[in-house]
Every structure is written in structure tokens, then in C-alpha cells.
Design a protein around this motif. Structure first.
Motif, PDB file in Angstrom:
ATOM      1  N   ASP A 338      -4.196   9.077   7.889  1.00 23.65           N
ATOM      2  CA  ASP A 338      -4.443   8.142   8.988  1.00 23.65           C
ATOM      3  C   ASP A 338      -3.149   7.358   9.257  1.00 23.65           C
ATOM      4  O   ASP A 338      -2.599   6.722   8.335  1.00 23.65           O
ATOM      5  CB  ASP A 338      -5.577   7.185   8.580  1.00 23.65           C
ATOM      6  CG  ASP A 338      -5.761   6.074   9.577  1.00 23.65           C
ATOM      7  OD1 ASP A 338      -5.964   6.367  10.772  1.00 23.65           O
ATOM      8  OD2 ASP A 338      -5.682   4.890   9.165  1.00 23.65           O
ATOM      9  N   ASN A 339      -2.669   7.417  10.511  1.00 20.59           N
ATOM     10  CA  ASN A 339      -1.373   6.797  10.846  1.00 20.59           C
ATOM     11  C   ASN A 339      -1.329   5.301  10.546  1.00 20.59           C
ATOM     12  O   ASN A 339      -0.342   4.802  10.002  1.00 20.59           O
ATOM     13  CB  ASN A 339      -1.037   7.038  12.327  1.00 20.59           C
ATOM     14  CG  ASN A 339      -0.417   8.420  12.522  1.00 20.59           C
ATOM     15  OD1 ASN A 339       0.303   8.903  11.656  1.00 20.59           O
ATOM     16  ND2 ASN A 339      -0.725   9.063  13.648  1.00 20.59           N
ATOM     17  N   ASP A 340      -2.410   4.591  10.889  1.00 22.35           N
ATOM     18  CA  ASP A 340      -2.401   3.137  10.657  1.00 22.35           C
ATOM     19  C   ASP A 340      -2.307   2.830   9.161  1.00 22.35           C
ATOM     20  O   ASP A 340      -1.632   1.882   8.734  1.00 22.35           O
ATOM     21  CB  ASP A 340      -3.665   2.489  11.246  1.00 22.35           C
ATOM     22  CG  ASP A 340      -3.616   2.495  12.772  1.00 22.35           C
ATOM     23  OD1 ASP A 340      -2.493   2.635  13.313  1.00 22.35           O
ATOM     24  OD2 ASP A 340      -4.681   2.389  13.408  1.00 22.35           O
ATOM     25  N   THR A 341      -3.014   3.633   8.363  1.00 18.77           N
ATOM     26  CA  THR A 341      -2.977   3.391   6.906  1.00 18.77           C
ATOM     27  C   THR A 341      -1.580   3.684   6.364  1.00 18.77           C
ATOM     28  O   THR A 341      -1.045   2.922   5.541  1.00 18.77           O
ATOM     29  CB  THR A 341      -4.024   4.284   6.187  1.00 18.77           C
ATOM     30  OG1 THR A 341      -5.285   4.068   6.800  1.00 18.77           O
ATOM     31  CG2 THR A 341      -4.107   3.962   4.719  1.00 18.77           C
ATOM     32  N   LEU A 342      -0.973   4.774   6.804  1.00 16.51           N
ATOM     33  CA  LEU A 342       0.380   5.108   6.334  1.00 16.51           C
ATOM     34  C   LEU A 342       1.356   3.991   6.693  1.00 16.51           C
ATOM     35  O   LEU A 342       2.206   3.612   5.887  1.00 16.51           O
ATOM     36  CB  LEU A 342       0.833   6.442   6.943  1.00 16.51           C
ATOM     37  CG  LEU A 342       0.122   7.674   6.377  1.00 16.51           C
ATOM     38  CD1 LEU A 342       0.342   8.897   7.276  1.00 16.51           C
ATOM     39  CD2 LEU A 342       0.585   7.978   4.962  1.00 16.51           C
ATOM     40  N   LYS A 343       1.167   3.431   7.904  1.00 22.77           N
ATOM     41  CA  LYS A 343       2.032   2.329   8.345  1.00 22.77           C
ATOM     42  C   LYS A 343       1.815   1.109   7.440  1.00 22.77           C
ATOM     43  O   LYS A 343       2.750   0.475   6.979  1.00 22.77           O
ATOM     44  CB  LYS A 343       1.685   1.978   9.797  1.00 22.77           C
ATOM     45  CG  LYS A 343       2.936   1.848  10.660  1.00 22.77           C
ATOM     46  CD  LYS A 343       2.601   1.517  12.086  1.00 22.77           C
ATOM     47  CE  LYS A 343       2.610   2.791  12.942  1.00 22.77           C
ATOM     48  NZ  LYS A 343       1.987   2.630  14.241  1.00 22.77           N
ATOM     49  N   MET A 344       0.549   0.827   7.183  1.00 24.28           N
ATOM     50  CA  MET A 344       0.206  -0.330   6.358  1.00 24.28           C
ATOM     51  C   MET A 344       0.775  -0.168   4.926  1.00 24.28           C
ATOM     52  O   MET A 344       1.223  -1.131   4.301  1.00 24.28           O
ATOM     53  CB  MET A 344      -1.327  -0.445   6.339  1.00 24.28           C
ATOM     54  CG  MET A 344      -1.911  -1.624   5.623  1.00 24.28           C
ATOM     55  SD  MET A 344      -2.328  -1.253   3.935  1.00 24.28           S
ATOM     56  CE  MET A 344      -3.752  -0.196   4.092  1.00 24.28           C
ATOM     57  N   LEU A 345       0.809   1.072   4.441  1.00 24.85           N
ATOM     58  CA  LEU A 345       1.326   1.340   3.100  1.00 24.85           C
ATOM     59  C   LEU A 345       2.859   1.304   3.057  1.00 24.85           C
ATOM     60  O   LEU A 345       3.455   1.307   1.988  1.00 24.85           O
ATOM     61  CB  LEU A 345       0.880   2.734   2.635  1.00 24.85           C
ATOM     62  CG  LEU A 345      -0.618   2.917   2.365  1.00 24.85           C
ATOM     63  CD1 LEU A 345      -0.941   4.400   2.185  1.00 24.85           C
ATOM     64  CD2 LEU A 345      -1.047   2.120   1.136  1.00 24.85           C
ATOM     65  N   GLY A 346       3.463   1.308   4.228  1.00 22.20           N
ATOM     66  CA  GLY A 346       4.926   1.360   4.282  1.00 22.20           C
ATOM     67  C   GLY A 346       5.443   2.716   3.866  1.00 22.20           C
ATOM     68  O   GLY A 346       6.526   2.836   3.278  1.00 22.20           O
ATOM     69  N   LYS A 347       4.674   3.765   4.176  1.00 22.79           N
ATOM     70  CA  LYS A 347       5.095   5.131   3.839  1.00 22.79           C
ATOM     71  C   LYS A 347       5.593   5.791   5.123  1.00 22.79           C
ATOM     72  O   LYS A 347       4.812   5.987   6.055  1.00 22.79           O
ATOM     73  CB  LYS A 347       3.897   5.904   3.271  1.00 22.79           C
ATOM     74  CG  LYS A 347       4.289   7.286   2.795  1.00 22.79           C
ATOM     75  CD  LYS A 347       3.562   7.672   1.533  1.00 22.79           C
ATOM     76  CE  LYS A 347       4.235   8.860   0.907  1.00 22.79           C
ATOM     77  NZ  LYS A 347       4.313   8.815  -0.523  1.00 22.79           N
ATOM     78  N   PRO A 348       6.875   6.141   5.193  1.00 23.06           N
ATOM     79  CA  PRO A 348       7.441   6.567   6.480  1.00 23.06           C
ATOM     80  C   PRO A 348       7.144   8.033   6.821  1.00 23.06           C
ATOM     81  O   PRO A 348       8.053   8.803   7.094  1.00 23.06           O
ATOM     82  CB  PRO A 348       8.943   6.334   6.284  1.00 23.06           C
ATOM     83  CG  PRO A 348       9.152   6.502   4.819  1.00 23.06           C
ATOM     84  CD  PRO A 348       7.891   6.080   4.141  1.00 23.06           C
ATOM     85  N   ILE A 349       5.896   8.405   6.813  1.00 25.79           N
ATOM     86  CA  ILE A 349       5.488   9.747   7.255  1.00 25.79           C
ATOM     87  C   ILE A 349       4.286   9.593   8.190  1.00 25.79           C
ATOM     88  O   ILE A 349       3.679   8.515   8.246  1.00 25.79           O
ATOM     89  CB  ILE A 349       5.125  10.691   6.079  1.00 25.79           C
ATOM     90  CG1 ILE A 349       4.021  10.098   5.192  1.00 25.79           C
ATOM     91  CG2 ILE A 349       6.354  11.009   5.248  1.00 25.79           C
ATOM     92  CD1 ILE A 349       3.575  11.021   4.066  1.00 25.79           C
ATOM     93  N   THR A 350       3.943  10.647   8.915  1.00 22.81           N
ATOM     94  CA  THR A 350       2.834  10.557   9.867  1.00 22.81           C
ATOM     95  C   THR A 350       1.662  11.436   9.415  1.00 22.81           C
ATOM     96  O   THR A 350       1.826  12.314   8.562  1.00 22.81           O
ATOM     97  CB  THR A 350       3.279  11.060  11.256  1.00 22.81           C
ATOM     98  OG1 THR A 350       3.641  12.449  11.120  1.00 22.81           O
ATOM     99  CG2 THR A 350       4.457  10.268  11.790  1.00 22.81           C
ATOM    100  N   ALA A 351       0.516  11.198  10.042  1.00 27.47           N
ATOM    101  CA  ALA A 351      -0.678  11.998   9.725  1.00 27.47           C
ATOM    102  C   ALA A 351      -0.420  13.473  10.017  1.00 27.47           C
ATOM    103  O   ALA A 351      -0.893  14.360   9.295  1.00 27.47           O
ATOM    104  CB  ALA A 351      -1.866  11.479  10.546  1.00 27.47           C
ATOM    105  N   ALA A 352       0.373  13.733  11.073  1.00 30.97           N
ATOM    106  CA  ALA A 352       0.661  15.142  11.410  1.00 30.97           C
ATOM    107  C   ALA A 352       1.467  15.803  10.293  1.00 30.97           C
ATOM    108  O   ALA A 352       1.225  16.966   9.935  1.00 30.97           O
ATOM    109  CB  ALA A 352       1.438  15.200  12.728  1.00 30.97           C
TER     110      ALA A 352
END
Ligand code: SF4
Length: 445
Positions: A338-352
Motif C-alpha cells: 500500500d503506497n500510503d503505508t510505504l510512505k508512512m514507513l519512510g520506505k522509498p519503494i512503491t506498491a507497484a
């Protein structure tokens, strides 16, 4: 007989290629050259691997590595919780309690950790359940009993013992002084350049019995949420550094090497060091450490990869790993789809990117029989419904047939409030997943 912490000298052993022998020393029974399971064996209870020495009192059994350090303790009376349960000391000098009876009302332990027993750590980690076996009187008593036995060994005349038995007891006395055990762990960490803050979850297949060899430092991402990351920028180690580390590790483990058949290539993204360096380091280390099929199965090599290093790895990397005389386990930290979760985690990758990596993982697993890629996702009540749903949808998009090899791990964030809700969340994802799913319990070395 001397045991040394000089890293260039191999500690000697009184337990090489000898027959099992026993004798009494006061109220204690001393046994040397006991043969446990082969290093790769799996049982329904924590197996005692390789060759070991043993000292028994009326209440407890204590097991020792060929180099003399205490490794297992178990109660022999009804005060001990279960005959299959053990305390194990790691090479990082941590105690772990192996429980087989703490799963009442939670489904079988095997369903959530993939093994028949649950390692209960003596240090802070991401435990899905609050389990504190160390305060149980039967278990706490093991530590005081060991102190008493150690004191007895130190103050008893060993003149009556046959030379090999005496050498074993002297080795145990020397190796198990508290400061000697701490120094031993420090020596290991010094050789590899620091403590292993997290082992890949796949190391459960060898009961976390791996020799660590760092071929790189740091990772590519430095995610905000991560509690185990190193501050250093990612850098591969040179062939010379790796060769020197292998030599030092050989001296460090000495006669205890015979009980190993598995390697951990560290640290957080060894795959980013490149397929050639991974394959070369694995091959060199397995040869130097004497790993091989003679120990019951091909050796195992474990390492972490990231979304970026795994996407970059091409067929030449997987062919090089497949050509090794080992089973290679690569564990990827994907965390969320999930893009929002990855952003919130500060992980620089996307759901794709995560979706692509998971499907590539399934394809690599199908094409390379000796390469086993697994992936981690995060689990917890503080995540959004979208995070949970994204993992269910992604793992559900893999058919059970495609997911027959490999697995995924759900890593719980440390929960203080709603811990009891986490296991049901895990079971829901497991049900939907085409890949086997297990809980990731973070263990250090
Ligand atoms: S989660 Fe993995 S990639 Fe991210 S900072 Fe931690 S070790 Fe590095």
C-alpha cells in the motif's frame, strides 16, 4: 588442554572422533562425545545437534559445545515445564527458551512460526505474545543450578578422572567463566564487525545455527520505521576482507565447526553486493568451514535482499547461486503493498515495485530448484485497513500451486496495547495467501 580466545588459534577439543564415554564426579555424571542429530535434522522438538559433552546433576542436564561453552540446559524432574523444552545459549551469548506448550487457544505453534516450538527470547524483540518463561520457578532454577554445578566443578579435585574426562571438565571450567563467555561473544562480533542485529527468518530451518560472514555493510534504503538499520552507507567488503574474515571465523569456531552446516551472509542487503560476490563468498566459506552433504544435506546459505537488489539481479546471478552446492535462501523486506503505508514507513519503494518483486520471487522459485526466495511484510493493529487489505490481495493473487515453494513472513511491530488482536490478523492473511505464511520473530546473534 587449553581453550584460548586468541582468534588465530583453533580451540582444541576432547570430543573429536571419539566414542561416547561417561563417569561420575561426586553427584554429577560427566559424558563426552555424545552424538546428537545431524546439523540439518528437523524434529518435532528442538533437536540437540552434532557432537557435544554433557554434565548431569540429579535435576538438570547441561550440554556443551566441542569447544566447551555451555549450549543447552534442561530440567529432568517434574518441576521442568515439559520434557521437550530446552534453554539454548546462542553464540552471541543470549539465552533462548524453546517452548512447545504455549500455544493453547492460539492454534498450533507450527501454523504460525513454521516449527513445532516457539523460541522465547531473553531480550526485547517483536514477540507476538507476551511470554516470560524466565520468571517461571522451574526455569529460573536452571540458571542457579548451573551456577552451583559450575562452582562444584571448580572446587572438586579432578585427579580421579581419566585424562579425556578431566580434559573435558577443565575445558568446561575455563570456557564458562562469565567473563570468558562474554569475551567469546565479543570476539565473534569483532571478527565480523559488529553484532548481527537480525537474522533472516529462514534460518529457522537450521535452528538459527549459522556462521555469520559479513560481505557488505548497511542497506540501500534507511527506512524510517526500521529499528535494526545501520547508519553507515551501503558498501560491499573487498574479497581480501572477506577472505580474512573466513580465516578468523575458522579459528574462532575451531572444533565446534563440525556442528555447523549453514552460513549467514550479512548484513542487511548482501544481495546488493552482487551475485558474483555472493556466490564466491558462499563457495569459499562453505569449503573453508567443511560444510557439505556429508553432514546430512547440502549446506544452507542465508542472506537478505531488498526490492532494489532483487529487481536488479538477473539470470546470471540466479544461475551462479543455483550452481553452488548449497540451498540458498534470500529473504526480501517488502513490508507493504500500500503506497500510503510505504510512505508512512519512510520506505522509498512503491506498491507497484513490491508487486513486481513478489511475482519475480514466485518465478525465480519455480525456475531455480536450489534458490528459495521469501518475503517479509509488516503486521500490526496500528496499520490502516488498506495496508492489511493490500497484503491480502497481493498474496491472494498467487495461486497455491505457484506458491508451493517459498513463503512469506509477517513481522509484527512491537505492540503494547492490542497484542491479542495481532494473531487473528495473521491467521486472516495466512488464509488468503497462496504462499505459506508465518510469523517473523526477530532474533539476533
Ligand atoms: S527495513 Fe531493511 S532496507 Fe529498510 S532500513 Fe531496515 S534494514 Fe534497511
Amino acid at each position: 588442554m587449553t581453550v584460548t580466545t586468541d582468534l588465530n588459534q583453533q580451540p582444541e577439543s576432547v570430543m573429536d572422533d571419539e566414542e561416547m564415554r561417561s563417569c561420575c564426579l561426586g553427584n554429577l555424571v560427566v559424558i563426552i562425545n555424545t552424538r546428537g542429530a545431524i546439523p540439518t535434522a528437523k524434529g518435532t522438538y528442538p533437536a540437540r545437534f552434532g557432537i557435544y559433552g554433557e554434565i548431569r546433576s540429579r535435576e538438570f542436564a547441561f550440554h556443551f559445545n566441542p569447544t566447551g561453552e555451555i549450549r543447552y540446559m534442561r530440567g529432568l524432574t517434574r518441576a521442568w515445564p515439559h520434557p521437550w523444552e530446552w534453554l539454548k545459549r546462542s553464540w552471541g551469548n543470549d539465552w533462548v527458551y524453546y517452548s512447545v506448550g504455549l500455544d493453547r487457544g492460539q492454534g498450533r505453534v507450527k501454523d504460525w512460526v513454521g516449527e513445532d516450538y516457539l523460541p522465547c527470547l531473553s531480550y526485547e524483540s517483536n514477540a507476538i505474545r507476551e511470554v516470560t518463561p524466565y520468571t517461571e520457578p522451574g526455569i529460573a532454577r536452571a540458571f542457579s543450578a548451573w551456577s552451583q554445578v559450575y562452582g562444584t566443578l571448580c572446587t572438586t579435585s579432578l585427579e580421579v578422572l581419566a585424562p579425556e574426562m578431566r580434559a573435558f571438565v577443565e575445558q568446561v571450567i575455563k570456557a564458562n567463566d562469565d567473563s570468558a563467555l562474554i569475551r567469546r561473544a565479543e570476539d565473534l562480533h569483532r571478527i565480523i564487525g559488529g553484532r548481527v542485529s537480525v537474522l533472516p527468518p529462514d534460518t529457522r530451518h537450521v535452528d538459527y545455527e549459522v556462521i555469520p560472514l559479513n560481505i557488505a555493510d548497511g542497506c540501500l534504503y534507511k527506512c524510517r520505521f526500521c529499528s535494526v538499520k545501520s547508519r553507515a552507507p551501503f558498501a560491499s567488503r573487498s574479497d581480501e576482507e572477506i577472505a580474512a574474515q573466513i580465516e578468523a571465523l575458522k579459528g574462532y569456531y575451531g572444533s565446534s565447526l563440525q556442528n555447523f552446516n549453514a552460513l549467514f551472509l550479512g548484513d542487511h542487503d548482501a544481495l546488493a553486493a552482487g551475485g558474483e560476490r555472493v556466490a564466491h563468498a558462499a563457495q569459499t566459506a562453505c569449503e573453508a568451514f567443511g560444510f557439505g552433504a556429508s553432514k546430512g544435506a547440502p549446506p544452507s546459505v542465508f542472506l537478505f535482499g531488498s526490492c532494489a537488489s532483487f529487481s536488479k539481479a538477473g539470470d546470471e546471478t540466479f544461475k551462479a547461486l543455483e550452481a553452488l552446492p548449497c540451498t540458498v535462501y534470500i529473504n526480501l523486506g517488502l513490508e507493504s503493498a500500500d503506497n500510503d503505508t510505504l510512505k508512512m514507513l519512510g520506505k522509498p519503494i512503491t506498491a507497484a515495485m513490491v508487486t513486481e518483486a513478489l511475482h519475480k520471487m514466485v518465478s525465480v522459485n519455480a525456475r531455480y530448484p536450489s534458490v528459495n526466495v521469501t518475503a517479509n511484510f509488516l503486521l500490526g493493529t496500528t496499520f490502516s485497513k488498506a495496508h492489511h487489505a493490500s497484503i491480502m490481495a497481493l498474496l491472494g493473487s498467487v495461486s497455491r500451486e505457484e506458491g508451493a515453494k517459498g513463503c512469506v513472513y509477517l513481522s509484527p511491530l512491537v505492540e503494547t496495547q492490542r497484542r491479542e488482536e495481532v494473531l487473528p490478523m495473521f491467521h486472516e492473511i495466512k488464509e488468503a495467501s497462496g504462499l505459506p505464511a508465518y510469523v517473523y520473530l526477530i532474533q539476533r546473534l
